[in-house]
Design an enzyme around this catalytic site. Sequence first.
Site, PDB file in Angstrom:
ATOM      1  N   ASP A 155       0.836  -1.201   0.000  1.00  0.00           N
ATOM      2  CA  ASP A 155       0.000   0.000   0.000  1.00  0.00           C
ATOM      3  C   ASP A 155       0.875   1.256   0.000  1.00  0.00           C
ATOM      4  O   ASP A 155       1.129   1.831   1.033  1.00  0.00           O
ATOM      5  CB  ASP A 155      -0.894  -0.037   1.246  1.00  0.00           C
ATOM      6  CG  ASP A 155      -1.983   1.022   1.253  1.00  0.00           C
ATOM      7  OD1 ASP A 155      -2.229   1.633   0.197  1.00  0.00           O
ATOM      8  OD2 ASP A 155      -2.572   1.245   2.329  1.00  0.00           O
ATOM      9  N   GLU A 207      -2.967  10.405   0.096  1.00  0.00           N
ATOM     10  CA  GLU A 207      -4.125   9.502   0.113  1.00  0.00           C
ATOM     11  C   GLU A 207      -4.419   8.992   1.513  1.00  0.00           C
ATOM     12  O   GLU A 207      -5.585   8.781   1.869  1.00  0.00           O
ATOM     13  CB  GLU A 207      -3.871   8.322  -0.832  1.00  0.00           C
ATOM     14  CG  GLU A 207      -5.089   7.439  -1.097  1.00  0.00           C
ATOM     15  CD  GLU A 207      -5.314   6.348  -0.055  1.00  0.00           C
ATOM     16  OE1 GLU A 207      -6.438   5.801   0.011  1.00  0.00           O
ATOM     17  OE2 GLU A 207      -4.365   6.041   0.710  1.00  0.00           O
ATOM     18  N   GLU A 208      -3.379   8.779   2.307  1.00  0.00           N
ATOM     19  CA  GLU A 208      -3.566   8.208   3.633  1.00  0.00           C
ATOM     20  C   GLU A 208      -4.110   9.219   4.649  1.00  0.00           C
ATOM     21  O   GLU A 208      -4.448   8.834   5.773  1.00  0.00           O
ATOM     22  CB  GLU A 208      -2.243   7.636   4.155  1.00  0.00           C
ATOM     23  CG  GLU A 208      -1.664   6.495   3.325  1.00  0.00           C
ATOM     24  CD  GLU A 208      -2.444   5.201   3.453  1.00  0.00           C
ATOM     25  OE1 GLU A 208      -3.474   5.194   4.164  1.00  0.00           O
ATOM     26  OE2 GLU A 208      -2.044   4.202   2.839  1.00  0.00           O
TER      27      GLU A 208
END
Length: 520
Positions: free
Chosen positions: A245, A279-280
Amino acid sequence: MATTSARAADGNSGRRPPHSTGDPPPRPASVLFGLFIATAIVFVAILARPPRYADTRALDSAAVGSSRGADSERGDGGSAALPDPVSVVDADLTALTRILVDIPSVSGSEGPLGRWVSAALAARGWGVATQAVAPLEGRSGGERFNVVAVWRGVGAGGATAWAPAAEEGDQDRGAADTIANIDAAAAADFVTAGNAHGSRGQGGLSAVEMGRITVLLSTHLDTVGPWYASSLDADGVLRGRGVVDAKGLAAAMVIAAERLGRGGWAAPGTVGLLLVCGEETDHGGMKAAAALPLRPAYLLNGEPTTGAIGRSQKGMARFVLAARGVAGHSGTPASGASATHALLAIGAALLASPPLPPPSTLNVGTLSGGAAANVIADTAAAGVMLRLAPGVSVDAATTALTAAVHSAVADWRAAEARRGGGVDGVTVDVTAGTANAGVSFVVPPRAAAQPAGVVDVAYNTDVPYAASWVQAGAVLYGIGDIRVAHTADEAVGVAEMEAGVDGYVKIVEELLEMAAALSG
């Protein structure tokens, strides 16, 4: 040569017979010592050559400096030296993934990786543009940006910086090239790739080229913390922060796009790459991408799906519960009103009776508050996340959570009063943060017919923030298991990664066919 010349000047042509008068006899120990020194010099010279990373055997800790060890324990990777971007021109999937992993990019500090990726893609023959993104809130000075690229073939790439068009309201920027070559100061970041291929002056990536992309591969460069470096097991398992990820996916997308281009399976310029930051955390990269002249028919988003095609994703809503009370002496509970007691009771009530039914979920992720164990706390806060089932709106989730909090506060007041504690002066505010509703993805028929099938994912992605500029919809696909992402044992098999490249190639081919059918 200098010794020979000196002897010639003495008139004996530089040659002496062995054991001639005045010459000592040969000394075997001296000869062996000289051979040892010469061998050592050659060995050091070989080691000093810059690695090409043609395969993962050439990659070790020296490639990224001494970034393991103490810096690894710190979790941010320190300031390790980065490998020469030109050295990855021939890098395979495993080597490229390891380099990406070994450059720390915890959310808010993606800048060094973004700069390196831009230069490396240019060295591999991509036209590249970067887009500045505002620093993550609370991380002043943390540089970060998006990377947009189209593969043109080795030696034809270039790196540029994105300059917004003067006409901000103009959705069709194709007529004017609004990409400017990076200036001399910024050029230092791309000097190796630019000079090696002579490509920076050729223009990088233009607005016209962005507008021609039909299928846009996209994933994120940031990771959760703490960072830790890559390793490759003897049985072919790759480990490290981001291998799942989502740095392994970024590497797979690069290899897949290049394979499509080299094989002639995709017309030049129809397949692009968007690597975003944030994104996180705040999805800042994908939010900012809306200002780019990207109008693809399909977005192929990369997140770990264990090789399945995503059918839907849950929505997400972040909240902060902030409690205020009245400080007092812990020996006399009625002398104050505890914010921590209130918040603990609220959290317990929310977990016992969630505000939304399954498959929506609730997580109390952070707790803080109070000054000392012997003081009645006057402040406390909790970070809460709701994962929203498809069909549940953000407004509905906010209303349900707020109502549940108010009900829990009322129940706590009654229980605390019975206990003899103070309750007057306690307030609890619910503040909504980043949120988006669930998403239904495009499911390409041939891809969905593969053995892995389709899956509904429980996590959130960047896709909701691209809905305004992606024309026909988004596809979700990736390798790796989400259950090991964000853990201390993030890992994926190299064979699975190679299968992921094949998967991206096949899905892009199918999406190009679907796009042609839409336009025809």
